[in-house]
Design an enzyme around this catalytic site. Structure first.
Site, PDB file in Angstrom:
ATOM      1  CG  HIS A 298      -4.928   3.259 -42.065  1.00 13.17           C
ATOM      2  ND1 HIS A 298      -4.554   2.723 -40.858  1.00 13.17           N
ATOM      3  CD2 HIS A 298      -3.787   3.469 -42.750  1.00 13.17           C
ATOM      4  CE1 HIS A 298      -3.233   2.615 -40.821  1.00 13.17           C
ATOM      5  NE2 HIS A 298      -2.742   3.068 -41.956  1.00 13.17           N
ATOM      6  CG  ASP A 310       0.718   3.240 -39.927  1.00 12.75           C
ATOM      7  OD1 ASP A 310      -0.219   3.588 -40.667  1.00 12.75           O
ATOM      8  OD2 ASP A 310       1.252   2.117 -39.983  1.00 12.75           O
ATOM      9  CD  GLU A 344      -3.037   0.224 -44.545  1.00  9.67           C
ATOM     10  OE1 GLU A 344      -2.209   0.061 -45.451  1.00  9.67           O
ATOM     11  OE2 GLU A 344      -2.736   0.104 -43.343  1.00  9.67           O
ATOM     12  CD  GLU A 345      -1.544  -0.732 -40.311  1.00 15.35           C
ATOM     13  OE1 GLU A 345      -0.912  -1.523 -41.021  1.00 15.35           O
ATOM     14  OE2 GLU A 345      -1.141   0.410 -40.023  1.00 15.35           O
ATOM     15  CG  ASP A 372      -1.141   5.108 -44.400  1.00 12.57           C
ATOM     16  OD1 ASP A 372      -0.696   5.252 -43.239  1.00 12.57           O
ATOM     17  OD2 ASP A 372      -1.437   4.002 -44.875  1.00 12.57           O
ATOM     18  CG  HIS A 442       3.330  -1.605 -38.513  1.00  8.23           C
ATOM     19  ND1 HIS A 442       3.377  -2.522 -39.535  1.00  8.23           N
ATOM     20  CD2 HIS A 442       2.493  -0.619 -38.916  1.00  8.23           C
ATOM     21  CE1 HIS A 442       2.584  -2.102 -40.525  1.00  8.23           C
ATOM     22  NE2 HIS A 442       2.041  -0.948 -40.169  1.00  8.23           N
TER      23      HIS A 442
HETATM   24 ZN    ZN Z   1      -0.728   3.116 -42.412  1.00 17.16          ZN
END
Ligand code: ZN
Length: 475
Positions: A298, A310, A344-345, A372, A442
């Site tokens: 993503h 990520d 995606e998030e 991922d 994140h």
């Molecule tokens: Zn991810």
């Protein structure tokens, strides 16, 4: 050296000769697995060695990750960074000679953190800053913030059992990821409901805000964001993550009997949806072009670091997987397609749009592969398909064994490809040494200096090998 002779067999293939070791050699030499396409596993072993060597030598994925994280940077859906990432990856695919490079438009949510993001511990006259960040999708606090006593809980059950005690308080969800759970994704799954649904539970209990212990296994004080949601009919309270060290500090003060007061100020806001895009490019299959092997990651990331692990890693690995095949002149029988999924998030709009697109009408997706879980050293693949597919893929393990990545097990594949998998496409997820993944995930920690070039390229090489095997053999 008779023992050596027994365990090693020289094989000549396409004018090249190489040595196969151990069990793999025995299987290849016996011709035990002759593929329907006519190629033996020994031929795939030869191709795999070339793919991996080229990946490690040229470090193409790392170069792209450097460009992506520098030029696009943080890439939350609907942000200028996300738009730049669409353009950059489209260019990368064109520069590598992919066919049919294009964007596929999709509307995405747009949430912005805004300029104010502050937590303050109030102890008498002292104002002590806390490491906090808004959770994705949160409403802002009123001007001047929310100032209230803190109530600590470890679970929603505990919060409910406290009845009216949460009224007028900041509800502090302080359940850590379980360090004893070996699989870090499972440990994440055991804690992340506080982030996703904490605001709903705090709102139901009469709380004024939700403060959630960062979902990480590291012991620093960096707050980790991530998506949260509200529920119809429940008052929408602001929600923030707090760094682990500050979470433990609040907890210790509460245990000592102190009435802990905190001020939380957030200026985040949700805007109307905006247009964005998935980015698609491919190598057309030489014999079965309408049968497609998708590999992707993503393109969007959270807005604290630059989403290097990520999922910048998964995106550049997918592009590099195709590029490796191209550079080696390995023309697959079926089409191999790289897809950069958007959103995606905080929405999965890209994955849903890709699977639903009418452009897919005349195609059959043979497999969908996602990376991922961070750009770490790979260990194998999860397979989300029926047991016959799993058994078939497990017979390919000897091809992956030289890279210590021959663990092929049943398991979830990836969020972006889940709509394809739901429609019956076998899904594959790259498995990696993910013990540090949630240290970065994140947060402001997710930057390219945390990605090791060699580990990243091993993943790209493996994806290239898996794509090639499936494109030649089918499932
Ligand atoms: Zn991810």
């Amino acid at each position: 050296m008779p023992r050596r002779k027994e365990s090693q067999i020289e094989v000549s293939m396409h004018g090249r000769s190489f040595v196969l070791v151990g069990i793999a050699a025995a299987i290849f030499a016996a011709g035990a697995i002759a593929a329907p396409g006519g190629d033996s596993l020994a031929a795939f072993d030869a191709a795999a060695r070339r793919i991996m060597a080229l990946a490690l030598r040229t470090q193409g994925a790392y170069g792209m990750l450097d460009t992506l994280t520098r030029k696009a940077g943080k890439r939350l859906s609907g942000s200028p960074g996300a738009a730049a990432a669409v353009e950059e990856t489209r260019r990368m695919m064109e520069a590598r000679g992919f066919a049919n490079v294009h964007r596929e438009e999709v509307m995405v949510p747009r949430w912005e953190r805004g300029p104010v993001e502050r937590g303050t511990l109030l102890r008498g006259d002292r104002k002590i800053p806390l490491a906090v960040c808004a959770l994705g999708g949160s409403v802002a606090t009123p001007a001047g913030g929310v100032t209230a006593e803190v109530l600590e809980v470890r679970s929603f059950e505990e919060l409910r059992s406290l009845g009216a005690a949460a009224r007028g308080k900041i509800v502090f969800f302080n359940r850590a990821m379980d360090p004893a759970t070996f699989d870090t994704f499972e440990a994440y799954g055991g804690a992340v409901n506080q982030r996703g649904a904490g605001a709903v539970e705090a709102g139901k209990a009469g709380g004024l805000a939700a403060l959630v212990r960062s979902v990480t296994l590291s012991h620093d004080n960096v707050p980790h964001t991530g998506v949260m949601h509200y529920a119809d009919g429940v008052v929408r309270v602001p929600a923030a993550a707090i760094g682990v060290q500050d979470a433990e500090r609040l907890s210790a003060l509460l245990k000592s009997g102190e009435r802990v007061r905190v001020r939380l100020e957030l200026s985040c806001r949700t805007y109307p949806d905006v247009p964005s895009a998935n980015v698609v490019g491919e190598i057309r299959g030489s014999e079965l072009p309408d049968e497609v092997v998708v590999v992707g990651g993503h393109l969007d990331s959270w807005d604290k670091g630059t989403g290097a692990h990520d999922d910048g890693a998964g995106c550049v690995q997918a592009i590099e997987a195709l590029s490796l095949l191209n550079q080696l002149g390995l023309r697959p029988r079926r089409t191999v397609r790289a897809v950069m999924f958007m959103n995606e998030e905080n929405g999965l709009r890209g994955g849903l749009a890709y699977a639903a697109s009418t452009q897919r009408a005349n195609e059959r997706h043979v497999a969908a592969i996602e990376s991922d879980r961070g750009g770490f050293a790979p260990s194998g693949f999860t397979v989300q398909a029926d047991s016959a597919v799993l058994r078939r893929v497990q017979r390919w393990a000897p091809v992956f064994a030289p890279y210590r990545a021959d663990r092929i097990t049943s398991g979830g594949s990836g969020a972006d490809i889940s709509p394809l998998v739901k429609n019956g496409t076998p899904g594959f997820g790259l498995m990696v040494a993910d013990h540090r993944y949630f240290d970065y995930h994140h947060s402001g920690n997710d930057t390219i200096d945390k990605v090791h070039p060699r580990e990243l390229e091993m993943g790209a090489g493996l994806l290239g090998i898996l794509c090639y095997l499936i494109a030649q053999e089918g499932l």
